[in-house]
Design an enzyme around this catalytic site. Structure first.
Site, PDB file in Angstrom:
ATOM      1  N   MET A  37      -4.282 -23.493  15.266  1.00  0.00           N
ATOM      2  CA  MET A  37      -3.942 -24.844  15.708  1.00  0.00           C
ATOM      3  C   MET A  37      -4.429 -25.042  17.130  1.00  0.00           C
ATOM      4  SD  MET A  37      -0.289 -26.682  16.361  1.00  0.00           S
ATOM      5  CE  MET A  37      -0.244 -26.006  18.027  1.00  0.00           C
ATOM      6  N   CYS A  38      -4.723 -26.261  17.479  1.00  0.00           N
ATOM      7  CA  CYS A  38      -5.210 -26.580  18.815  1.00  0.00           C
ATOM      8  C   CYS A  38      -4.670 -27.915  19.272  1.00  0.00           C
ATOM      9  CB  CYS A  38      -6.738 -26.637  18.832  1.00  0.00           C
ATOM     10  SG  CYS A  38      -7.545 -25.089  18.377  1.00  0.00           S
ATOM     11  N   GLY A  39      -4.753 -28.102  20.587  1.00  0.00           N
ATOM     12  CA  GLY A  39      -4.640 -29.422  21.168  1.00  0.00           C
ATOM     13  C   GLY A  39      -6.039 -29.851  21.546  1.00  0.00           C
ATOM     14  N   ASN A  64      -8.844 -28.942  15.110  1.00  0.00           N
ATOM     15  CA  ASN A  64      -7.418 -28.645  15.031  1.00  0.00           C
ATOM     16  C   ASN A  64      -7.059 -28.602  13.554  1.00  0.00           C
ATOM     17  OD1 ASN A  64      -4.631 -28.405  15.381  1.00  0.00           O
ATOM     18  ND2 ASN A  64      -4.351 -30.611  15.604  1.00  0.00           N
TER      19      ASN A  64
END
Length: 652
Positions: free
Chosen positions: A1-3, A80
């Site tokens: 997951m990412c921002g 993401n």
């Protein structure tokens, strides 16, 4: 997951303040605590500037900083998401890098859309195609990952995209990017027209045949409705995306007699009813097929995570947590997770309760008697010998705490060798108010209803994972180290779990129920998923939704509605009937007939502050936060103005 975040300015020299505000950057970094990098692309002909900001939570393969940039093509990628199927990813590979490689090999629009259509799993992304000066972005078919956009009027024509934002000081709002397809922004066209011109490539399903309905989620009219007047939208149906699920079966037939039971006059839900269904071979075979599909979805979501070899006090560290009320959805996920999580690894069960100590003892005697009766029935039905060990007079023994403890006992009896960490997360009114203002209001934003407030706050505290666990009679503080959080969202929407589904069925029959279920999936991205992704991701954890796995949705879509639910049967049996049969088949007895209880009521957050509010009312409590409230540095830019004018650079 990412921002992930991308800011575009159609100017040789962008205006002051076009870069990320510190409040937004703070929220992005909390989503991706393992790596943070920025990159600026500056182009002279046509003149525009793009800032790409990536913040990574390491979950699979080798840690891969974002944004990714291809040194040959100049393409840039922000991802993401998770690839659970459709594109092959080796165990040691990073899925963002694999997908970027596929996108860089594309030579046309149809190629890009074909690659993205093939991905199975949740995602949002930004892809800058340097050769065509084109920016691609969007969310998956269900909208399981958040992506927001903000437009700025004027000759600079700025656009911002971000996984999460903050309540802005100005009247220029952020909005959720609709999960209606993939958007592209031709920067040459935008520069020539001195405005923002979006092209939408919509999801297109197969034409409805044999009682099925076209499987299209996003409502393109909603896209137009929420866009500012200075932003134009073109819908390119000639270049669309193939939907990842089969169409909804909307056949309407009179339910065969063997699907109805006659002795339900008392309206009592009993597990014996489920066993009678399971005695029928066709029904049992259908239930086993469903268990197999759902189990496969859970398996991918609990195994696709980096597992370290470090041990805490001689015990393996948990990597998977479940939002756990003890209800049918969460306990079935726990039962299936137990199949696939390594046997010596604990599983965290996150159970949240809200209470205001000042209100304990208040309320009518009738309401108290009803609550005492409900607790007594629950204790008796669940045959939970250890329930008495809990202090039922405690203000934190809300309905979800009672059923959660009972569900824990069922899991222990079925899997005694597993270490189950039942995390009791207790939240006072004072902590709720302070945290909402400082953090939660910015994550729920741009949603703003009373229901968004209740669920957003409950999910934030639950997924934080800080509470008390009991081992060998000793209660001690505990914080879950798990990076993956399973949630049961999607079960009610597909299996007629809400009370409105029963009312719809009683009014309009199977035809009306089919239409209601179709609408449920169609609006789940805007009602639930973006908000929940932002809220859970704030703790550096990734939300995973097994009930919204493409194979699970396709399986359920293929069934006629009466195979999924029979609302002629009593509450606690008829709604989500297929799910209850699966639970009973897997050995879950008492929990398989528990009626649906919404999280805001089971956790008692809805009782804390509401004063005659409706769920759809605008929540004034969410408006109390501001950027300055949670960032003393206010709107300080991420990069200095002097840094803007190199062709491309990365801040480390």
């Amino acid at each position: 997951m990412c921002g992930i975040c991308c800011v575009v300015s159609l100017s040789r020299r962008p205006p002051d303040g076009w870069l990320l505000k510190e409040g937004v950057l703070c929220n992005l970094r909390r989503r991706g605590p393992d790596s943070s990098h920025q990159l600026i692309k500056s182009v002279l002909h046509p003149p525009y500037q793009c800032l790409f900001s990536g913040h990574v939570l390491h979950l699979r393969g080798l840690i891969t900083p974002q944004p990714l940039e291809d040194p040959v093509t100049g393409n840039v990628f922000l991802w993401n998401g998770e690839i659970f199927g459709g594109i092959h990813v080796e165990a040691e590979e990073n899925d963002a890098r694999v997908l970027f490689r596929h996108l860089c090999s594309c030579g046309s629009k149809p190629d890009v859309l074909s690659v993205l259509s093939s991905v199975r799993g949740p995602w949002s992304f930004v892809f800058y195609e340097a050769s065509s000066h084109r920016l691609w972005f969007g969310r998956d078919y269900f909208g399981r990952r958040s992506l927001l956009w903000q437009f700025s009027e004027g000759r600079d024509g700025a656009l911002a995209l971000s996984s999460v934002s903050a309540i802005p000081k100005t009247d220029n709002p952020w909005q959720e990017v609709p999960a209606a397809g993939i958007f592209n922004l031709d920067l040459q066209v935008c520069r020539a027209s001195q405005g923002v011109v979006l092209t939408l490539h919509p999801w297109q399903g197969s034409s409805g045949e044999n009682g099925t309905e076209e499987a299209t989620i996003g409502d393109q009219n909603l896209v137009l409705k929420d866009l500012p007047s200075y932003v134009s939208l073109e819908v390119d149906k000639c270049h669309s995306l193939a939907t990842p699920v089969v169409p909804l079966n909307v056949k309407v037939l009179e339910v065969p007699g063997e699907f109805r039971l006659s002795d339900f006059a008392s309206g009592v839900a009993d597990v014996g009813i489920l066993w009678r269904f399971l005695a029928e071979p066709p029904k049992k075979e259908l239930v086993h097929r469903f268990i197999g599909v759902l189990s496969g979805a859970v398996k991918k979501r609990v195994l696709y995570v980096v597992r370290d070899t470090n041990q805490l006090g001689g015990e393996r560290s948990p990597h998977v947590a479940i939002l756990f009320s003890g209800g049918i959805d969460s306990i079935l996920l726990a039962r299936l997770a137990d199949r696939h999580v390594p046997s010596d690894e604990p599983i965290d069960l996150l159970n949240v309760a809200f209470a205001d100590p000042h209100r304990v003892g208040r309320g009518s005697s009738a309401r108290k008697r009803n609550e005492e009766k409900r607790r007594s029935l629950c204790s008796e039905r669940l045959n939970n010998a250890d329930m008495a060990a809990g202090d039922l007079s405690s203000c934190f023994n809300v309905p979800d705490r009672v059923t959660g403890r009972a569900g824990l006992e069922e899991l222990k009896s079925l899997s005694p060798s597993r270490s189950w960490n039942f995390v009791e997360i207790d939240v006072t009114l004072e902590e709720l108010k302070a945290t909402r203002e400082q953090r939660i209001s910015h994550l729920v934003y741009p949603l703003e209803t009373v229901l968004d407030d209740s669920i957003g706050c409950a999910v934030w505290f639950a997924s934080r994972g800080e509470g008390l666990v009991t081992h060998q009679g000793e209660r001690r503080p505990y914080k879950s180290p798990a990076k993956v959080v399973l949630t049961g969202i999607g079960a009610d929407e597909q299996l007629a779990g809400y009370s409105r589904h029963r009312a719809c069925f009683e009014r309009d029959g199977f035809e009306g129920l089919n239409e209601e279920l179709r609408m449920e999936l169609g609006r789940i991205s805007s009602r639930n998923l973006g908000r929940d992704d932002r809220v859970i991701g704030d703790h550096g954890r990734e939300a995973r939704f097994p009930f919204l796995d493409e194979a699970v949705v396709s399986f359920l879509n293929s069934l006629p509605v009466w195979e999924k639910a029979d609302l002629t049967l009593p509450r606690g049996i008829g709604e989500k009937l297929l799910l209850r049969l699966a639970a009973a088949e897997l050995g879950l007895t008492a929990s398989s007939v528990l009626p649906k209880r919404a999280m805001q009521f089971g956790s008692r957050i809805a009782k804390l502050e509401s004063g005659g509010e409706r769920a759809s009312d605008k929540c004034v409590r969410l408006q109390s936060g501001s950027v300055e409230d949670f960032s003393s540095r206010g709107s300080k830019p991420l990069l200095k103005e002097a840094d803007l004018h190199s062709p491309a650079q990365t801040e480390r």
